[in-house]
Every structure is written in structure tokens, then in C-alpha cells.
Design an enzyme around this catalytic site. Structure first.
Site, mmCIF file in Angstrom:
data_model
loop_
_atom_site.group_PDB
_atom_site.id
_atom_site.type_symbol
_atom_site.label_atom_id
_atom_site.label_comp_id
_atom_site.label_asym_id
_atom_site.label_seq_id
_atom_site.Cartn_x
_atom_site.Cartn_y
_atom_site.Cartn_z
ATOM 1 N N HIS A 170 27.528 -20.174 27.459
ATOM 2 C CA HIS A 170 26.182 -19.836 27.901
ATOM 3 C C HIS A 170 25.686 -20.720 29.043
ATOM 4 O O HIS A 170 25.019 -20.241 29.966
ATOM 5 C CB HIS A 170 25.208 -19.909 26.716
ATOM 6 C CG HIS A 170 24.039 -19.002 26.851
ATOM 7 N ND1 HIS A 170 23.418 -18.407 25.773
ATOM 8 C CD2 HIS A 170 23.349 -18.576 27.931
ATOM 9 C CE1 HIS A 170 22.415 -17.655 26.189
ATOM 10 N NE2 HIS A 170 22.339 -17.753 27.500
ATOM 11 N N ASP A 177 24.140 -6.837 25.958
ATOM 12 C CA ASP A 177 24.289 -8.276 26.148
ATOM 13 C C ASP A 177 23.439 -9.014 25.128
ATOM 14 O O ASP A 177 22.230 -8.768 25.009
ATOM 15 C CB ASP A 177 23.844 -8.646 27.570
ATOM 16 C CG ASP A 177 24.009 -10.129 27.851
ATOM 17 O OD1 ASP A 177 25.096 -10.520 28.300
ATOM 18 O OD2 ASP A 177 23.052 -10.898 27.605
ATOM 19 N N TYR A 219 19.842 -15.746 20.887
ATOM 20 C CA TYR A 219 18.800 -14.730 21.036
ATOM 21 C C TYR A 219 18.245 -14.239 19.703
ATOM 22 O O TYR A 219 17.157 -13.666 19.664
ATOM 23 C CB TYR A 219 19.320 -13.513 21.807
ATOM 24 C CG TYR A 219 19.740 -13.759 23.224
ATOM 25 C CD1 TYR A 219 19.384 -14.925 23.912
ATOM 26 C CD2 TYR A 219 20.503 -12.813 23.901
ATOM 27 C CE1 TYR A 219 19.789 -15.137 25.209
ATOM 28 C CE2 TYR A 219 20.914 -13.010 25.211
ATOM 29 C CZ TYR A 219 20.556 -14.185 25.862
ATOM 30 O OH TYR A 219 20.975 -14.380 27.150
ATOM 31 N N LYS A 258 27.443 -14.827 23.643
ATOM 32 C CA LYS A 258 27.579 -16.121 24.307
ATOM 33 C C LYS A 258 27.568 -17.271 23.307
ATOM 34 O O LYS A 258 26.904 -17.212 22.267
ATOM 35 C CB LYS A 258 26.438 -16.316 25.319
ATOM 36 C CG LYS A 258 26.267 -15.163 26.285
ATOM 37 C CD LYS A 258 25.119 -15.422 27.255
ATOM 38 C CE LYS A 258 24.739 -14.153 27.985
ATOM 39 N NZ LYS A 258 23.940 -13.252 27.127
#
Length: 349
Positions: free
Chosen positions: A132, A64, A69, A99
Site C-alpha cells: 500500500h 479495488d 478500508y 493491498k
């Protein structure tokens, strides 16, 4: 990484249960998350890549990530290296979730955002692409600042964004599409116009954030619930430290001969959810997969059901000038308590 080392580590692979989704291929029930409080900066690209390689050797196949990120490129490096080292036969053995970040949650920006994600991952498709959060943010010119600027939060054109998410699936760039951090009310609105319904809803789930209402709603609509931060997200901006410090959970762990982390992950797993774990420590990675051949007792489950509800991901997107001025508006009254430690992740200015 030498192929012989990979062969040694693969001697005891974990048999990973999967669950069928409404679209795309089945999702492995336990995945490895790549979010961190530093958004990948402290770990560095090489550090994240090495952690993912260790996770692959331990048996993880579900990973994920997200545009925000900063770990998509490292994950892509690891996948390519794993194929070269024959840890996996091909990218198709993996289940990759990414996302759409809030700054790109606008009509006209969704497809370019996914195309950038795919370039980072060095892949032709993701298995699951999620919105998200149910909010958007005005695009900002400056790079390197806070990724959430509260004064720039705006209401999402959910219909327009979802139409482009559907186009991502139609083009084969995403094998399935879904959402993250959506309440029942927001899911119901999305379902009112969606031509392709969301395959999954990823939300915070742990013994202090049990998500019974949204889980039951998703089950009736054929949406798979995925739980992130099963240990409370310790060390992250959304941390809920009650989880790992809970005397109740510590006692259950002692009684079962397990760690508190294993108790939490097993509890989420027993709810029927997919669960996203996060550790870059190889020993803990393997411990986090040791949840399939034992069960919590009815008494364990009863004790967990009495823990006070709270969550970490609470008010990041609440602001007096934004579309959600209270936590009740953002979560549609589905939570009763919460906590949030704001960091450089969030700015009110």
C-alpha cells in the site's frame, strides 16, 4: 436481489476495455474503489455490498479494496451474491485488487495478512496484491484507533517484504503483485532485487496531479500505472478540492457536454492508465463509465497541462521521528506542491 432485476439492469452492459499486465490476467481499464473517509464504517457492510452489486449491474468488473478500508468482507459478500443471482457467471469474471497495510508490511506478516484478506473476501485468490505504501509501522496492540500513528512509522524492509509478496504469487494467492504510492527512485530500488517485477503501481492521478515522470518510468519498465482519486478524492483525508472546483475543468465539461468527473476520468484514461473511480451513487457510477466513446480535444489537453500541480496524499507518512522526515524524502522530489487535511485517519502521537 432478484435475478429478474439483475436481468433488466444488464440490458445495456458497458464494454470494458482491458490492458495486459506483465503477469496475471488483463486488468479492466476502469475499476470501482471502495475506500472512504470513514473506512467503511458510515456505509456499513450491507451498504457497501449493495453499492458493489449496483456497480456489477452497471458493468464494473474491477474492484479495488485494501485491508485498511474495512470493505473486503462487503466486497466478498457482493461477489458471492452476484454469482448466486447470475449477474456474473463466476468469481473469475472479476478483477479484485487488495493491498497490504503498513502495519503488516514486515517479513513474517505478509502471507498471514493476505490469507486474512482472502478470508474476508471469501475467495481463493486476488488478481492483484499491492504494497500500500513504501513505509512500515510498528504493530499496535489497540484496535479502533488511528490507522496511521506517525511516531510508530519505521523504514520498510523492502527486500524482505517483496520476497514474501513474490511467495504470495508463487502460491497462487495473488495472480499478480505490485505497489502503490511508489516514486521512480523507490521503484528502481525494488527492481534491483525483485525476481518477479511489480505488475502495477497505483498512485494518485488527476488533472492537478499528472504524474508524468512516474508514468514514463513505469512505461519503460513494463509496469502498469493505475490512478486513484481521479476527482481529487473529495471528502477523503487525502482530498484535493482544486479538482472539482476548477473553472478550467468546468469549462471543458460544459464544452463537451459532460460532467467534470467524466472529463477527469477520461483524461486519466487517455494517459494509458487504469483508473479507479469511487461513487456509491448508482447514477454517478454509470456516468463514470460513460467515457469510452468520446475524446478530449488537443486544446482541452493543453489547458489541463497548464494546471498547477498539487496532490492530496502528501505528508501522511512524514514525521520527525520516522524514516521520511520531509515530503521530498518520501516522494523523492517528484512533487512540487500539495495539501493534506489530517483527520482521525492519522495521529502524530
Amino acid at each position: 436481489m432478484a435475478a429478474c432485476g439483475a436481468e433488466q439492469r444488464r440490458a445495456v452492459p458497458v464494454a470494458m476495455p482491458v490492458v495486459a499486465l506483465s503477469s496475471g490476467k488483463p486488468m479492466p481499464r476502469v475499476g470501482m474503489g471502495t475506500a472512504s473517509a470513514t473506512l467503511g464504517h458510515a456505509e456499513g457492510r450491507a451498504g457497501v455490498t449493495e453499492a458493489v452489486l449496483r456497480a456489477l449491474e452497471a458493468g464494473y468488473r474491477h474492484f479495488d479494496t485494501s485491508a485498511v478500508y474495512g470493505t473486503e468482507a462487503a466486497l466478498g459478500d457482493a461477489a458471492a451474491e452476484a454469482v448466486r443471482a447470475r449477474t456474473i457467471a463466476s468469481r473469475d469474471e472479476l478483477y479484485i485488487t487488495s493491498k497490504l497495510w503498513i502495519v503488516d508490511a514486515h517479513p513474517g506478516r505478509v502471507l498471514p495478512a493476505l490469507e486474512k484478506t482472502l478470508r474476508n473476501l471469501q475467495m481463493e485468490y486476488v488478481d492483484l496484491y499491492l504494497i500500500h505504501h513504501p513505509v512500515s509501522m510498528r504493530p499496535v496492540a489497540a484496535e479502533g484507533g488511528p490507522v496511521v500513528v506517525k511516531k510508530d512509522l519505521v523504514a520498510m524492509d523492502m527486500k524482505g517484504v517483496w520476497e514474501e509478496m513474490e511467495e504470495c504469487q508463487r502460491r497462487g494467492l495473488a495472480k499478480a503483485i505490485g505497489v502503490s504510492n511508489f516514486s521512480c527512485k523507490k521503484l528502481e530500488y525494488l527492481l534491483s532485487f525483485a525476481k518477479i517485477p511489480p505488475a502495477a503501481n497505483q498512485v494518485e492521478v488527476h488533472p492537478f496531479c499528472r504524474q508524468k515522470k512516474v508514468r514514463e518510468f513505469c512505461r519503460t519498465k513494463g509496469i502498469q500505472l493505475c490512478g486513484y482519486s481521479p476527482l481529487g478524492g473529495r471528502g477523503a483525508p487525502w482530498a484535493n478540492n482544486s479538482v472539482m472546483e476548477s473553472p478550467v475543468l468546468k469549462q471543458i465539461a460544459q464544452d463537451r457536454g459532460k460532467t467534470v468527473a467524466q472529463v477527469c476520468i477520461r483524461w486519466v484514461y487517455e494517459q494509458g492508465d487504469c483508473v479507479i473511480t469511487k461513487s456509491f451513487n448508482e447514477r454517478r457510477m454509470r456516468e463514470n463509465l460513460d467515457i469510452f466513446d468520446w475524446e478530449l480535444t488537443d486544446d482541452d489537453r493543453r489547458k489541463i497541462s497548464t494546471l498547477p500541480e498539487s496532490r492530496g496524499n502528501y505528508d501522511f507518512f512524514v514525521h520527525e521521528s520516522g524514516p521520511f522526515k520531509t515530503t521530498d524524502e518520501f516522494w523523492d522530489g517528484e512533487i512540487v506542491a500539495g495539501q493534506c487535511t489530517e483527520t482521525a485517519f492519522v495521529s502524530s502521537d
